[in-house]
Design a protein around this motif. Structure first.
Motif, mmCIF file in Angstrom:
data_model
loop_
_atom_site.group_PDB
_atom_site.id
_atom_site.type_symbol
_atom_site.label_atom_id
_atom_site.label_comp_id
_atom_site.label_asym_id
_atom_site.label_seq_id
_atom_site.Cartn_x
_atom_site.Cartn_y
_atom_site.Cartn_z
ATOM 1 N N GLU A 1 -79.948 86.253 -26.386
ATOM 2 C CA GLU A 1 -80.714 85.697 -27.057
ATOM 3 C C GLU A 1 -81.937 84.996 -25.879
ATOM 4 O OE1 GLU A 1 -80.450 80.941 -28.888
ATOM 5 O OE2 GLU A 1 -78.628 82.280 -28.554
ATOM 6 N N LEU A 2 -81.720 84.646 -24.999
ATOM 7 C CA LEU A 2 -82.825 83.928 -24.089
ATOM 8 C C LEU A 2 -83.950 85.175 -23.800
ATOM 9 C CD1 LEU A 2 -80.690 82.145 -21.379
ATOM 10 C CD2 LEU A 2 -82.081 81.249 -23.491
ATOM 11 N N ARG A 3 -83.442 86.390 -23.615
ATOM 12 C CA ARG A 3 -84.557 87.295 -23.103
ATOM 13 C C ARG A 3 -85.312 87.633 -24.676
ATOM 14 N NH1 ARG A 3 -81.034 91.560 -22.661
ATOM 15 N NH2 ARG A 3 -80.612 90.816 -20.404
ATOM 16 N N ARG A 4 -84.813 87.491 -25.782
ATOM 17 C CA ARG A 4 -85.517 87.599 -27.019
ATOM 18 C C ARG A 4 -86.302 86.480 -27.264
ATOM 19 N NH1 ARG A 4 -80.430 89.379 -29.332
ATOM 20 N NH2 ARG A 4 -80.055 87.494 -29.873
ATOM 21 N N ARG A 5 -85.956 85.436 -26.837
ATOM 22 C CA ARG A 5 -86.809 84.022 -27.016
ATOM 23 C C ARG A 5 -88.085 84.102 -25.938
ATOM 24 N NH1 ARG A 5 -83.632 78.377 -26.837
ATOM 25 N NH2 ARG A 5 -84.089 77.942 -28.866
ATOM 26 N N ARG A 6 -87.922 84.623 -24.855
ATOM 27 C CA ARG A 6 -88.857 84.646 -23.920
ATOM 28 C C ARG A 6 -89.916 85.805 -24.077
ATOM 29 N NH1 ARG A 6 -84.520 84.589 -19.579
ATOM 30 N NH2 ARG A 6 -84.030 82.565 -19.121
ATOM 31 N N LYS A 7 -89.442 86.803 -24.861
ATOM 32 C CA LYS A 7 -90.158 88.125 -25.206
ATOM 33 C C LYS A 7 -91.304 87.191 -26.267
ATOM 34 C CE LYS A 7 -91.855 92.308 -25.551
ATOM 35 N NZ LYS A 7 -92.519 92.881 -24.508
ATOM 36 N N ARG A 8 -90.681 86.665 -27.264
ATOM 37 C CA ARG A 8 -91.130 86.234 -28.681
ATOM 38 C C ARG A 8 -92.068 85.155 -27.972
ATOM 39 N NH1 ARG A 8 -87.246 83.299 -31.242
ATOM 40 N NH2 ARG A 8 -86.273 85.299 -31.769
ATOM 41 N N ARG A 9 -92.055 84.302 -26.895
ATOM 42 C CA ARG A 9 -92.998 83.492 -26.454
ATOM 43 C C ARG A 9 -93.970 84.312 -26.009
ATOM 44 N NH1 ARG A 9 -94.343 78.649 -27.866
ATOM 45 N NH2 ARG A 9 -96.338 78.943 -26.989
ATOM 46 N N GLU A 10 -94.073 85.260 -25.211
ATOM 47 C CA GLU A 10 -95.114 86.078 -24.516
ATOM 48 C C GLU A 10 -95.745 86.691 -25.576
ATOM 49 O OE1 GLU A 10 -93.297 89.004 -22.055
ATOM 50 O OE2 GLU A 10 -92.432 87.665 -20.698
ATOM 51 N N GLN A 11 -95.388 87.014 -26.584
ATOM 52 C CA GLN A 11 -96.283 87.654 -27.983
ATOM 53 C C GLN A 11 -96.897 86.516 -28.560
ATOM 54 O OE1 GLN A 11 -92.958 89.413 -30.012
ATOM 55 N NE2 GLN A 11 -93.287 91.247 -29.166
ATOM 56 N N LEU A 12 -96.155 85.376 -28.683
ATOM 57 C CA LEU A 12 -97.001 84.207 -29.278
ATOM 58 C C LEU A 12 -98.173 83.784 -28.462
ATOM 59 C CD1 LEU A 12 -94.140 82.085 -30.408
ATOM 60 C CD2 LEU A 12 -95.595 83.507 -31.934
ATOM 61 N N ASP A 13 -97.900 83.650 -27.156
ATOM 62 C CA ASP A 13 -99.097 83.415 -26.183
ATOM 63 C C ASP A 13 -100.340 84.364 -26.244
ATOM 64 O OD1 ASP A 13 -97.734 80.998 -25.334
ATOM 65 O OD2 ASP A 13 -96.912 82.145 -23.644
ATOM 66 N N LYS A 14 -99.843 85.506 -26.265
ATOM 67 C CA LYS A 14 -100.933 86.465 -26.620
ATOM 68 C C LYS A 14 -101.727 86.495 -27.729
ATOM 69 C CE LYS A 14 -98.938 90.060 -23.884
ATOM 70 N NZ LYS A 14 -98.233 91.463 -23.502
ATOM 71 N N MET A 15 -101.118 86.291 -28.894
ATOM 72 C CA MET A 15 -101.587 86.029 -30.054
ATOM 73 C C MET A 15 -102.745 84.889 -29.935
ATOM 74 S SD MET A 15 -99.194 86.699 -33.169
ATOM 75 C CE MET A 15 -98.185 88.330 -33.016
ATOM 76 N N LYS A 16 -102.245 83.889 -29.643
ATOM 77 C CA LYS A 16 -102.874 82.570 -29.294
ATOM 78 C C LYS A 16 -104.283 82.614 -28.603
ATOM 79 C CE LYS A 16 -102.432 77.642 -29.044
ATOM 80 N NZ LYS A 16 -101.745 76.498 -28.879
ATOM 81 N N ALA A 17 -104.154 83.445 -27.487
ATOM 82 C CA ALA A 17 -105.234 83.625 -26.831
ATOM 83 C C ALA A 17 -106.351 84.597 -27.542
ATOM 84 C CB ALA A 17 -104.838 84.431 -25.414
ATOM 85 N N LYS A 18 -105.856 85.452 -28.631
ATOM 86 C CA LYS A 18 -106.862 86.298 -29.174
ATOM 87 C C LYS A 18 -107.581 85.496 -30.272
ATOM 88 C CE LYS A 18 -104.332 90.629 -28.536
ATOM 89 N NZ LYS A 18 -103.874 91.843 -29.176
ATOM 90 N N LEU A 19 -107.131 84.284 -30.668
ATOM 91 C CA LEU A 19 -107.488 83.637 -31.866
ATOM 92 C C LEU A 19 -109.120 83.078 -31.885
ATOM 93 C CD1 LEU A 19 -104.718 81.388 -33.288
ATOM 94 C CD2 LEU A 19 -106.022 83.069 -34.302
ATOM 95 N N PRO A 20 -109.463 82.822 -30.761
ATOM 96 C CA PRO A 20 -110.904 82.477 -30.559
ATOM 97 C C PRO A 20 -111.864 83.026 -31.311
ATOM 98 C CG PRO A 20 -109.842 81.159 -28.551
ATOM 99 C CD PRO A 20 -108.966 82.328 -29.363
ATOM 100 N N LYS A 21 -111.445 84.569 -30.483
ATOM 101 C CA LYS A 21 -112.520 85.485 -30.812
ATOM 102 C C LYS A 21 -112.154 86.373 -32.202
ATOM 103 C CE LYS A 21 -113.846 86.371 -25.910
ATOM 104 N NZ LYS A 21 -113.990 87.090 -24.804
ATOM 105 N N ALA A 22 -111.154 85.914 -32.843
ATOM 106 C CA ALA A 22 -110.782 86.895 -33.924
ATOM 107 C C ALA A 22 -111.621 86.925 -35.009
ATOM 108 C CB ALA A 22 -109.287 86.534 -34.309
ATOM 109 N N THR A 23 -111.899 87.921 -35.677
ATOM 110 C CA THR A 23 -112.517 87.966 -37.237
ATOM 111 C C THR A 23 -111.565 87.274 -38.201
ATOM 112 O OG1 THR A 23 -112.083 90.120 -37.592
ATOM 113 C CG2 THR A 23 -114.036 89.700 -36.383
ATOM 114 N N ALA A 24 -112.087 87.284 -39.350
ATOM 115 C CA ALA A 24 -111.208 86.751 -40.479
ATOM 116 C C ALA A 24 -110.218 87.721 -40.830
ATOM 117 C CB ALA A 24 -112.242 86.541 -41.648
ATOM 118 N N SER A 25 -110.339 89.246 -40.711
ATOM 119 C CA SER A 25 -109.287 90.074 -40.952
ATOM 120 C C SER A 25 -108.249 90.084 -39.770
ATOM 121 C CB SER A 25 -110.021 91.457 -40.973
ATOM 122 O OG SER A 25 -110.663 91.917 -39.991
ATOM 123 N N GLU A 26 -108.626 89.913 -38.413
ATOM 124 C CA GLU A 26 -107.836 89.851 -37.488
ATOM 125 C C GLU A 26 -107.016 88.407 -37.634
ATOM 126 O OE1 GLU A 26 -110.534 90.145 -34.197
ATOM 127 O OE2 GLU A 26 -110.355 92.131 -34.014
#
Length: 90
Positions: free
Chosen positions: A36-61
């Motif tokens: 459970e902790l491993r899945r949670r950490r992995k999810r957190r890493e993925q969320l951080d990557k997505m959030k980092a992409k947001l400022p430059k993201a287009t509407a479709s992204e």
């Protein structure tokens, strides 16, 4: 053919794991809490990557990020509001 002839020393034999079979309960080692902790950490890493992409993201992204958030986590609606993605289409 012996193990020595195959180039395998005794240390490698001791650390050898048998391949996964259907008789084993789960392919992931460890307790349910560790998994459970491993899945949670992995999810957190993925969320951080997505959030980092947001400022430059287009509407479709942004629409694609919203879709992935909804698939990934049950708290997606809260994240979508806090990341100001609420105006994107469903």
């Amino acid at each position: 053919m012996t193990f020595a002839a195959a180039g395998v020393n005794n240390g490698e034999l001791r650390n050898h794991r048998p391949p996964f079979t259907e008789s084993m309960e789960s392919p992931m080692p460890g307790s349910e809490r560790q998994r459970e902790l491993r899945r949670r950490r992995k999810r957190r890493e993925q969320l951080d990557k997505m959030k980092a992409k947001l400022p430059k993201a287009t509407a479709s992204e942004k629409i694609e990020i919203t879709r992935k958030l909804r698939e990934m986590t049950p708290g997606a609606d809260t994240l979508i509001e806090s990341w100001e993605l609420a105006e994107t289409e469903r």
